[in-house]
Design a protein around this motif. Structure first.
Motif, short mmCIF file in Angstrom:
data_model
loop_
_atom_site.label_atom_id
_atom_site.label_comp_id
_atom_site.label_asym_id
_atom_site.label_seq_id
_atom_site.Cartn_x
_atom_site.Cartn_y
_atom_site.Cartn_z
N ALA A 127 3.52 25.26 17.23
CA ALA A 127 3.77 24.43 18.81
C ALA A 127 2.51 23.36 18.88
N THR A 128 1.24 24.02 18.71
CA THR A 128 -0.47 23.64 18.80
C THR A 128 -0.87 22.58 17.22
N SER A 158 2.28 21.30 15.33
CA SER A 158 3.50 20.11 14.89
C SER A 158 2.56 18.90 16.09
N GLN A 159 2.45 19.32 16.65
CA GLN A 159 2.48 18.30 18.12
C GLN A 159 0.64 17.65 17.52
N LEU A 188 -0.31 25.04 26.15
CA LEU A 188 0.79 25.39 25.50
C LEU A 188 1.97 24.01 26.38
N THR A 205 2.76 20.43 25.20
CA THR A 205 3.82 20.45 25.27
C THR A 205 4.68 18.95 25.80
N GLY A 227 2.95 25.37 10.64
CA GLY A 227 2.08 24.62 12.00
C GLY A 227 2.33 22.25 11.60
N SER A 285 8.02 17.65 19.55
CA SER A 285 7.94 17.43 20.41
C SER A 285 9.36 18.96 21.20
N ALA A 314 7.90 22.18 19.03
CA ALA A 314 7.03 22.65 20.29
C ALA A 314 7.93 23.40 21.07
N VAL A 315 8.29 22.43 21.94
CA VAL A 315 9.40 23.36 23.09
C VAL A 315 9.86 24.60 22.80
N ALA A 328 8.84 26.54 20.14
CA ALA A 328 7.52 27.82 19.64
C ALA A 328 7.01 28.01 20.92
N VAL A 329 6.92 27.36 21.71
CA VAL A 329 6.09 27.88 22.61
C VAL A 329 7.09 28.93 23.67
#
Length: 434
Positions: free
Chosen positions: A36-37, A39-40, A97, A101, A161, A186, A189-190, A192-193
């Protein structure tokens, strides 16, 4: 054997042991957090050429979408470490996170580069809450003898990521444009969070600190008093600067002659991150056998070798060299990050935050300077710049042969070939290894 059997009655929390269900849950959650971290954070790196065309800006200017985010992250890690000391590392990671996101979902809606730069800056500042305390969280929750391999697994999640964010963005951008590229990252990331929030077990090793700001300042000073820790921060600063420079501007190099690749094909070079992920996972186990200092120097030398290969005019050699460079960087980062968590006797969160600050300051500052070098001297000049950063990092490792500040050699200490290991337990009864 269960953790309850391993633990003596009324003894302090020793940490989760490898192979237990809670250990697996921690690693699953931290891997998802890394996805999540990163990839963003680095998704825009794959679409810098697209942004340069869309906003009619230079490579160095659009690279600010990376540098400002990582710079803001660096600027806020110490603040986040203080907040985490009081309210809990798991809470801070979850908050960071979720907030980052949410901001990432807004990025595809902007119409001006300056707006995108502002959004990326705020997003980077919020994201700082995750890497600022991640290693300290692992040191709290994982048994000290298994901390290096757990750190390696966390860094492997980071590399996964970074790869997935860049790869998804690059491929989607070639099909549907940069807006959909950011939207796709995004959404990744959603997911993954959500995994992070479900998998993370209840913290058991954290002890809240309710000291005043003066206590935080004292802990920061402590984290800057050891020459060995300063040397580890230098690894983060210089090697990350070298790494980001390569990944920021290699795409521009491959789009030009003699390669003239399409944007979709260029995005596939980020598959090299798979090798980095494997390197991070394996490095933790190798370090336990060979010693940190030797492995750190070897990985840095391998980065120099990989950078030299990236000057080749043939694509197969360039791709092989990129894999070598990536493997070497993540091996060095895994060693250095884990070493910080174990070398810091006190103020572990601040030492981890200082390492993270240096890591992303290197990404921001040296990554941006790399753009100026690329504009002035081309790819060959950029290679010389990257190699110089690696050599500076290698020279800084001389300080890592010293024992930690205030730790005299003598009874109770065993000198290994590259570091000192103390048999005296930390307050939480884990073995402290420098």
């Amino acid at each position: 054997m269960t953790e309850a059997a391993l633990r003596q009655p009324d003894s302090p929390w020793p940490g989760h042991h490898a192979g237990t269900r809670a250990y697996v849950r921690v690693l699953t959650a931290m891997t998802a957090a890394g996805i999540a971290t990163f990839s963003q954070l680095y998704s825009v790196q794959a679409i810098l050429p697209d942004l340069a065309v869309r906003f009619e800006a230079s490579p160095a200017r659009v690279a600010l979408t990376v540098s400002l985010a990582t710079g803001a992250l660096a600027g806020f890690v110490l603040l986040w470490s203080g907040v985490a000391d009081r309210f809990g590392r798991a809470r801070v990671m979850g908050l960071a996170l979720i907030a980052s996101t949410t901001l990432g979902l807004l990025a595809p809606l902007v119409d001006h580069l300056w707006l995108l730069l502002i959004l990326r800056t705020v997003q980077g500042a919020v994201l700082g809450g995750m890497p600022a305390v991640a290693v300290a969280y692992l040191a709290d929750e994982i048994y000290a003898g298994h901390l290096t391999r757990a750190t390696g697994a966390y860094v492997a999640g980071n590399t996964l990521g970074g790869m997935s964010g860049r790869l998804v963005a690059g491929l989607v951008a070639d099909l549907a444009g940069w807006r959909w590229a950011l939207a796709a990252d995004s959404l990744l990331a959603v997911l993954a969070v959500a995994v992070f929030l479900v998998a993370l077990p209840r913290p058991r090793g954290f002890v809240a600190s309710h000291g005043a700001d003066a206590g935080l300042r004292r802990r920061i000073r402590t984290s800057l008093a050891d020459r060995g820790l300063l040397a580890l921060y230098a690894q983060a600063l210089l090697l990350m600067g070298a790494f980001v420079t390569v990944y920021n501007f290699l795409a521009f190099h491959l789009l030009d002659a003699p390669f003239a690749l399409s944007p979709a094909l260029v995005s596939l070079v980020f598959l090299a991150y798979l090798a980095g992920s494997l390197s991070s996972s394996v490095t933790g186990r190798i370090t336990e056998r060979l010693g940190r200092h030797r492995l750190l120097l070897g990985a840095t030398a391998l980065m120099v070798t990989g950078m030299a290969g990236l000057l080749a005019p043939t694509l197969p050699v360039v791709l092989a060299a990129l894999v070598i460079f990536t493997v070497a960087f993540f091996a060095a980062h895994t060693v250095a990050a884990g070493w910080v968590g174990q070398r810091a006797r006190t103020a572990r969160a601040q030492a981890s935050a200082c390492y993270t600050l240096a890591y992303y300051l290197g990404s921001s500052l040296f990554g941006w300077l790399g753009g100026l070098v690329y504009a002035a001297l081309g790819w060959s000049g950029t290679a010389g710049y990257v190699i110089a950063l690696c050599l500076l990092a290698a020279s800084a490792t001389l300080a890592l042969r010293d024992p930690p500040h205030g730790t005299p050699a003598g009874p109770g200490h065993e000198r290994t070939r590259d570091h000192t290991v103390t048999s005296a337990p930390r307050p939480d009864t884990r073995t402290a290894a420098e």
